[in-house]
Scaffold this active site. Structure first.
Site, mmCIF file in Angstrom:
data_model
loop_
_atom_site.group_PDB
_atom_site.id
_atom_site.type_symbol
_atom_site.label_atom_id
_atom_site.label_comp_id
_atom_site.label_asym_id
_atom_site.label_seq_id
_atom_site.Cartn_x
_atom_site.Cartn_y
_atom_site.Cartn_z
ATOM 1 N N ARG A 37 6.471 10.504 -79.748
ATOM 2 C CA ARG A 37 6.300 11.938 -79.918
ATOM 3 C C ARG A 37 6.323 12.738 -78.629
ATOM 4 O O ARG A 37 6.447 13.954 -78.670
ATOM 5 C CB ARG A 37 4.969 12.215 -80.634
ATOM 6 N N VAL A 100 2.568 0.324 -83.927
ATOM 7 C CA VAL A 100 3.173 -0.659 -84.834
ATOM 8 C C VAL A 100 3.643 -1.904 -84.077
ATOM 9 O O VAL A 100 4.249 -2.800 -84.647
ATOM 10 C CB VAL A 100 4.389 -0.053 -85.591
ATOM 11 N N ASP A 101 3.335 -1.959 -82.779
ATOM 12 C CA ASP A 101 3.971 -2.961 -81.911
ATOM 13 C C ASP A 101 3.256 -4.305 -81.831
ATOM 14 O O ASP A 101 3.731 -5.222 -81.180
ATOM 15 C CB ASP A 101 4.122 -2.375 -80.497
ATOM 16 N N HIS A 116 -0.269 2.832 -89.437
ATOM 17 C CA HIS A 116 1.138 3.151 -89.710
ATOM 18 C C HIS A 116 1.982 1.907 -89.956
ATOM 19 O O HIS A 116 3.190 1.926 -89.788
ATOM 20 C CB HIS A 116 1.722 3.960 -88.539
ATOM 21 N N CYS A 145 17.001 -10.368 -103.864
ATOM 22 C CA CYS A 145 17.609 -9.320 -104.695
ATOM 23 C C CYS A 145 18.771 -8.595 -103.999
ATOM 24 O O CYS A 145 19.389 -7.715 -104.586
ATOM 25 C CB CYS A 145 16.545 -8.300 -105.113
#
Ligand code: ZN
Length: 237
Positions: A37, A100-101, A116, A145
């Protein structure tokens, strides 16, 4: 207050135990990862709401492959390591993170809650089954799938996972000291948890390069690098 006095103040609070850590992008940037950001961060060159929406899944996947599955050279920094050490020593009860790391886990923090989601595991966007990161990076579809594989990162427009939110709620409710590390505290629910901790009588500490909207209600505000400040704090532990 001087840097040294601020560090002594934090050491006193940490030694009293019952600490909850809340980390954001500022902690990851100290490991060399770009901030999504910030002005010169990744999002500066892309439209974030478009890139991270479910509608733009294809683009998002390419984006993540190119920018975030950066190899082993991205490692936890001294800030992650000190947080993990404080948990091992019994001062820190848990970590809430916007990142998220998986760098907290790499640093051996145990009670980590990712608001997150996370780069791993990779899942099928259609059936939800787990796939391998290798298949995702090779562009292979879900082996059940044929759907798209994607990281378990929450995109704009998707719900935040429920269990981490509940855990973050408990950690904010019950802590003695709530320490923000590298979050600008502008997005929800990031700005909610520190307020909640404070309203329950916890001490609120904010360590962030830039001022945040919650600086005014914090007991200690430090506009310094996280690694440098926590290292200084360690001297008084
Ligand atoms: Zn599938």
């Amino acid at each position: 207050m001087s840097f040294e006095e601020e560090a002594k103040g934090l050491a006193r609070l940490v030694k009293a135990g019952g600490v909850t850590i809340f980390s954001g992008a500022g902690l990851s940037t100290e490991s060399g990862l770009q901030d999504f950001r910030s002005r010169d961060g990744i999002w500066a060159h892309a439209d974030p709401t478009r890139l991270a929406s479910i509608e733009a899944l294809e683009e998002f996947l390419e984006f993540y492959k190119a920018r975030l599955y950066v190899p082993e050279e991205i490692q936890p920094n001294i800030g992650h390591e000190i947080v993990a050490k404080w948990e091992k020593e019994g001062y820190v009860e848990g970590v809430i993170t916007q990142n998220v790391d998986r760098l907290h886990q790499k640093a051996c923090s145990v009670n980590v809650w990712e608001l997150h989601g996370s780069l791993e595991p990779v899942r099928c966007h259609r059936c939800g089954r787990e796939g391998t990161t290798a298949d995702f990076l090779a562009g292979k579809p879900c082996s059940y799938c044929g759907g798209r594989l994607r990281p378990s990162v929450v995109l704009f427009g998707e719900m935040l996972p429920q269990r981490p939110l509940e855990a973050a709620d408990e950690l904010s409710d019950g802590c003695k000291t709530f320490i923000v590390l590298g979050s600008s505290l502008v997005v929800s629910p990031a700005n909610y948890f520190p307020r909640q901790a404070k309203s329950r009588g916890a001490n609120l500490v904010i360590v962030n390069r830039d001022p945040t909207p919650l600086d005014g209600i914090a007991d200690l505000v430090v506009h310094e690098g996280i690694g440098a400040f926590l290292s200084e704090t360690e001297k008084y532990m």
